[in-house]
Design an enzyme around this catalytic site. Structure first.
Site, PDB file in Angstrom:
ATOM      1  N   PHE A  17       0.830  -1.199   0.000  1.00 14.30           N
ATOM      2  CA  PHE A  17       0.000   0.000   0.000  1.00 14.30           C
ATOM      3  C   PHE A  17       0.864   1.249   0.000  1.00 14.30           C
ATOM      4  O   PHE A  17       2.024   1.215   0.411  1.00 14.30           O
ATOM      5  CB  PHE A  17      -0.935  -0.002   1.216  1.00 14.30           C
ATOM      6  CG  PHE A  17      -1.914  -1.143   1.179  1.00 14.30           C
ATOM      7  CD1 PHE A  17      -3.063  -1.063   0.421  1.00 14.30           C
ATOM      8  CD2 PHE A  17      -1.648  -2.311   1.876  1.00 14.30           C
ATOM      9  CE1 PHE A  17      -3.954  -2.119   0.364  1.00 14.30           C
ATOM     10  CE2 PHE A  17      -2.537  -3.381   1.829  1.00 14.30           C
ATOM     11  CZ  PHE A  17      -3.691  -3.286   1.066  1.00 14.30           C
ATOM     12  N   CYS A  18       0.266   2.354  -0.430  1.00 13.79           N
ATOM     13  CA  CYS A  18       0.926   3.646  -0.492  1.00 13.79           C
ATOM     14  C   CYS A  18       1.639   3.925   0.830  1.00 13.79           C
ATOM     15  O   CYS A  18       1.041   3.704   1.885  1.00 13.79           O
ATOM     16  CB  CYS A  18      -0.116   4.723  -0.783  1.00 13.79           C
ATOM     17  SG  CYS A  18       0.566   6.365  -0.996  1.00 13.79           S
ATOM     18  N   PRO A  19       2.871   4.354   0.772  1.00  8.77           N
ATOM     19  CA  PRO A  19       3.652   4.811  -0.375  1.00  8.77           C
ATOM     20  C   PRO A  19       4.605   3.761  -0.951  1.00  8.77           C
ATOM     21  O   PRO A  19       5.415   4.082  -1.821  1.00  8.77           O
ATOM     22  CB  PRO A  19       4.450   5.969   0.213  1.00  8.77           C
ATOM     23  CG  PRO A  19       4.779   5.498   1.604  1.00  8.77           C
ATOM     24  CD  PRO A  19       3.534   4.720   2.044  1.00  8.77           C
ATOM     25  N   ASP A  44      -3.110  -1.935  -5.009  1.00  6.54           N
ATOM     26  CA  ASP A  44      -3.569  -0.728  -4.321  1.00  6.54           C
ATOM     27  C   ASP A  44      -4.193   0.226  -5.346  1.00  6.54           C
ATOM     28  O   ASP A  44      -3.491   0.703  -6.245  1.00  6.54           O
ATOM     29  CB  ASP A  44      -2.388  -0.056  -3.624  1.00  6.54           C
ATOM     30  CG  ASP A  44      -2.776   1.175  -2.822  1.00  6.54           C
ATOM     31  OD1 ASP A  44      -3.965   1.569  -2.859  1.00  6.54           O
ATOM     32  OD2 ASP A  44      -1.896   1.744  -2.161  1.00  6.54           O
TER      33      ASP A  44
END
Length: 82
Positions: A17-19, A44
Site C-alpha cells: 500500500f501507499c507509499p 492498491d
C-alpha cells in the site's frame, strides 16, 4: 507476448500500500537507462493516481495502464533525466 511481458523490467508490488509501490518504482527506475520500460503490477487502487502523478512530475511516460480482476497493470517508459 503482451507489451507488459516485453518490458525491460518487471516490478511486482501486489499486496503493498501507499507509499511503498511508488517508492519501489522510484528506486527501480533510477537504475534503468533512459528509454527502457518497466511493467508494474499492483493491487492498491491509489497507484492509478500515484503513478500518473509520478510520471508527470518526473518526466516519464505512462504508456499504458489497465485494471484486470482487481490488479492494476502499468507500463512506464523512463524519460530523459532532468
Amino acid at each position: 507476448m503482451s507489451e507488459f511481458e516485453q518490458a525491460d523490467v518487471q516490478l511486482d508490488t501486489r499486496g503493498l500500500f501507499c507509499p511503498e509501490p511508488v517508492m519501489m518504482l522510484h528506486g527501480q527506475i533510477d537504475e534503468m537507462a533512459v528509454g527502457q520500460s518497466i511493467a508494474v503490477l499492483a493491487t492498491d487502487p491509489s497507484t492509478q493516481r500515484d503513478f500518473l502523478k509520478f510520471c508527470s512530475f518526473l518526466g516519464h511516460e505512462l504508456v499504458c495502464s489497465k485494471e484486470v480482476n482487481g490488479e492494476y497493470q502499468f507500463l512506464i517508459r523512463k524519460g530523459e533525466e532532468e
